[in-house]
Design an enzyme around this catalytic site. Structure first.
Site, PDB file in Angstrom:
ATOM      1  N   GLY A   1      20.403 -13.859  64.347  1.00  0.00           N
ATOM      2  CA  GLY A   1      20.780 -12.476  64.569  1.00  0.00           C
ATOM      3  C   GLY A   1      21.185 -12.159  65.988  1.00  0.00           C
ATOM      4  O   GLY A   1      22.117 -11.387  66.219  1.00  0.00           O
TER       5      GLY A   1
ATOM      6  N   SER B   1      12.231 -14.763  52.303  1.00  0.00           N
ATOM      7  CA  SER B   1      13.060 -14.311  53.410  1.00  0.00           C
ATOM      8  C   SER B   1      13.455 -12.852  53.317  1.00  0.00           C
ATOM      9  O   SER B   1      14.105 -12.331  54.218  1.00  0.00           O
ATOM     10  CB  SER B   1      14.337 -15.168  53.475  1.00  0.00           C
ATOM     11  OG  SER B   1      15.148 -14.936  52.347  1.00  0.00           O
TER      12      SER B   1
ATOM     13  N   THR C   1      17.979 -14.048  54.969  1.00  0.00           N
ATOM     14  CA  THR C   1      18.592 -12.740  54.786  1.00  0.00           C
ATOM     15  C   THR C   1      19.451 -12.793  53.535  1.00  0.00           C
ATOM     16  O   THR C   1      19.891 -13.867  53.130  1.00  0.00           O
ATOM     17  CB  THR C   1      19.493 -12.403  56.005  1.00  0.00           C
ATOM     18  OG1 THR C   1      18.721 -12.445  57.193  1.00  0.00           O
ATOM     19  CG2 THR C   1      20.132 -11.034  55.878  1.00  0.00           C
TER      20      THR C   1
ATOM     21  N   THR D   1      24.496 -13.619  57.887  1.00  0.00           N
ATOM     22  CA  THR D   1      23.147 -14.183  57.915  1.00  0.00           C
ATOM     23  C   THR D   1      23.117 -15.195  59.054  1.00  0.00           C
ATOM     24  O   THR D   1      24.151 -15.590  59.579  1.00  0.00           O
ATOM     25  CB  THR D   1      22.778 -14.887  56.596  1.00  0.00           C
ATOM     26  OG1 THR D   1      23.674 -15.988  56.384  1.00  0.00           O
ATOM     27  CG2 THR D   1      22.863 -13.930  55.409  1.00  0.00           C
ATOM     28  N   GLY D   2      21.927 -15.645  59.414  1.00  0.00           N
ATOM     29  CA  GLY D   2      21.807 -16.638  60.480  1.00  0.00           C
ATOM     30  C   GLY D   2      21.140 -16.066  61.711  1.00  0.00           C
ATOM     31  O   GLY D   2      20.369 -15.107  61.629  1.00  0.00           O
TER      32      GLY D   2
ATOM     33  N   THR E   1      16.600  -8.017  55.013  1.00  0.00           N
ATOM     34  CA  THR E   1      15.896  -9.226  55.457  1.00  0.00           C
ATOM     35  C   THR E   1      14.460  -8.924  55.866  1.00  0.00           C
ATOM     36  O   THR E   1      14.109  -7.784  56.179  1.00  0.00           O
ATOM     37  CB  THR E   1      16.629  -9.837  56.671  1.00  0.00           C
ATOM     38  OG1 THR E   1      16.037 -11.078  57.031  1.00  0.00           O
ATOM     39  CG2 THR E   1      16.571  -8.898  57.873  1.00  0.00           C
TER      40      THR E   1
ATOM     41  N   ARG F   1      10.463  -6.896  66.565  1.00  0.00           N
ATOM     42  CA  ARG F   1      11.792  -7.499  66.715  1.00  0.00           C
ATOM     43  C   ARG F   1      12.699  -7.055  65.569  1.00  0.00           C
ATOM     44  O   ARG F   1      12.325  -7.100  64.405  1.00  0.00           O
ATOM     45  CB  ARG F   1      11.690  -9.021  66.737  1.00  0.00           C
ATOM     46  CG  ARG F   1      13.045  -9.733  66.881  1.00  0.00           C
ATOM     47  CD  ARG F   1      13.621 -10.178  65.549  1.00  0.00           C
ATOM     48  NE  ARG F   1      14.802 -11.022  65.699  1.00  0.00           N
ATOM     49  CZ  ARG F   1      15.542 -11.466  64.683  1.00  0.00           C
ATOM     50  NH1 ARG F   1      15.212 -11.141  63.450  1.00  0.00           N
ATOM     51  NH2 ARG F   1      16.598 -12.217  64.899  1.00  0.00           N
ATOM     52  N   VAL F   2      13.894  -6.596  65.906  1.00  0.00           N
ATOM     53  CA  VAL F   2      14.909  -6.256  64.921  1.00  0.00           C
ATOM     54  C   VAL F   2      16.137  -7.100  65.223  1.00  0.00           C
ATOM     55  O   VAL F   2      16.619  -7.118  66.364  1.00  0.00           O
ATOM     56  CB  VAL F   2      15.263  -4.752  64.964  1.00  0.00           C
ATOM     57  CG1 VAL F   2      16.405  -4.448  64.003  1.00  0.00           C
ATOM     58  CG2 VAL F   2      14.038  -3.919  64.613  1.00  0.00           C
ATOM     59  N   GLY F   3      16.625  -7.805  64.224  1.00  0.00           N
ATOM     60  CA  GLY F   3      17.797  -8.638  64.409  1.00  0.00           C
ATOM     61  C   GLY F   3      19.081  -7.899  64.093  1.00  0.00           C
ATOM     62  O   GLY F   3      19.165  -6.667  64.190  1.00  0.00           O
ATOM     63  N   ASP F   4      20.085  -8.651  63.662  1.00  0.00           N
ATOM     64  CA  ASP F   4      21.393  -8.058  63.404  1.00  0.00           C
ATOM     65  C   ASP F   4      21.477  -7.349  62.063  1.00  0.00           C
ATOM     66  O   ASP F   4      22.323  -6.478  61.860  1.00  0.00           O
ATOM     67  CB  ASP F   4      22.479  -9.121  63.482  1.00  0.00           C
ATOM     68  CG  ASP F   4      22.304 -10.207  62.417  1.00  0.00           C
ATOM     69  OD1 ASP F   4      21.150 -10.571  62.124  1.00  0.00           O
ATOM     70  OD2 ASP F   4      23.315 -10.701  61.885  1.00  0.00           O
TER      71      ASP F   4
END
Length: 364
Positions: free
Chosen positions: A268, A89, A214, A265-266, A232, A242-245
């Site tokens: 995003g 991850s 993450t 985490t989780g 992450t 794609r970029v998450g939080d």
């Protein structure tokens, strides 16, 4: 927070914070006891990390003992996961995007200076947290992405490395072959017996083949300085780019001296829509405990984001989860999640501990 206090939290905090939060239509009576908030730390250092950060916490603790600054210690900690090819991850060996390319996100923030650095969709670097710190230190900017982040890393001596391991290549191919029975890909029956794939399914399950992974760590030094880092490989098999939080200041991490530090985490996208880590720290500023602050923001996420059937169960509760990890300026720590069963890690000068996170909803 005992059973009574958790019920009191869920019934009174909405009234106390009515301007920001409304009573949840999805809430249900507490069915189990959530953990008590951590006591204030001794005058020494304290750190909090996500549940996968046990070894990272040990490394960061040793770095703090050796006199590292809080941000440097946090980065040294998460580097353990970033460099571990068996951690699918984060970093090297992370699960790739839908095209089989590993793209990494990371963000760092130093509460002493209120400076931050971040990279998104970075390819070919095992330790994106180190590149994020260089963005903070060596540029007048905060966020570099994609090819620009890669060129910046190259300019600072990071070689281009293949981050896809044989294990994650097999898992990606297994996922791709099962996307549709109408494409050109045919799966081999023997693949399901491959040890790497069996290990993946055992850990993440076969029903949801796209979990998020993450690691976050926040540190409070003995002097009271605060810092945080989140890193992450993102949503498994994500859309390229794609970029998450995790790479976003205020969502994946937020640190401010005199107040606190928080990371997540989780899912995003849910956290991005609420600027979650910043919101947690703002609740700390208003006098909330770390656990209360985390639960308040999780309640907002539960009420406000992804209000469509795809993301809700038959009771209207989120199918996804988000977790926060927080330390305040007094050294008090907390972990909290939308769903029960999550864990977090705390370390201080005495020991390293694994604790159960507080939660909004209990898993059946």
């Amino acid at each position: 927070m005992n059973r009574t206090s958790r019920r009191r939290f869920l019934t009174t905090t909405a009234a106390a914070s009515a301007a920001a939060l409304v009573s949840s239509p999805f809430e249900e009576p507490a069915a189990a006891q959530a953990p008590a908030p951590s006591p204030a730390a001794d005058p020494g250092f304290v750190l909090v990390a996500s549940g996968n950060g046990l070894e990272a916490a040990k490394a960061a603790k040793q770095a703090l003992i050796q006199g590292y600054a809080p941000l440097d210690a946090a980065i040294a900690g998460v580097n353990v996961n970033e460099l571990d090819p068996n951690d699918m991850s984060v970093g090297y060996g992370g699960i790739p995007n839908e095209e089989g390319v590993v793209q990494l996100d990371a963000c760092v923030m130093d509460g002493r200076t209120m400076r931050a650095g971040a990279v998104g969709a970075l390819e070919g670097v095992k330790t994106p947290s180190k590149v994020a710190k260089l963005v903070m230190e060596r540029t007048d900017r905060v966020f570099l992405v994609g090819a620009g982040a890669r060129k910046f890393a190259t300019a600072h001596g990071f070689p281009v490395e293949d981050l896809l391991t044989e294990k994650t290549r097999k898992i990606w191919l297994y996922w791709k072959e099962r996307l549709s029975d109408r494409d050109d890909w045919i799966d081999a029956e023997s693949e399901a017996e491959d040890p790497a794939i069996k290990e993946f399914i055992k850990k993440y399950g076969a029903a949801d083949f796209r979990p998020q992974g993450t690691i976050h760590m926040s540190v409070r030094s003995a002097k009271g300085d605060l810092a945080g880092v989140t890193t992450t490989s993102g949503l498994f098999f994500k859309i390229p780019g794609r970029v998450g939080d995790s790479a976003v200041v205020g969502a994946g991490v937020y640190s401010e001296n005199g107040v606190g530090s928080c990371g997540s985490t989780g899912r995003g996208e849910a956290n991005l829509l609420t600027c979650g880590s910043y919101a947690v720290v703002e609740h700390l500023r208003q006098g909330k405990s770390p656990e209360e602050a985390c639960l308040l923001v999780l309640k907002r996420i539960s009420e406000k984001t992804h209000l469509v059937p795809k993301h809700r169960d038959e009771k209207g509760r989120p199918k996804f989860s988000v977790s926060f990890y927080c330390v305040d300026d007094k050294g008090r720590t907390a972990g909290a999640a939308i769903w029960s069963g999550a864990k977090y890690v705390v370390a201080d000068s005495k020991d390293v501990y694994v604790r159960e996170s507080a939660w909004l909803y209990k898993r059946s």
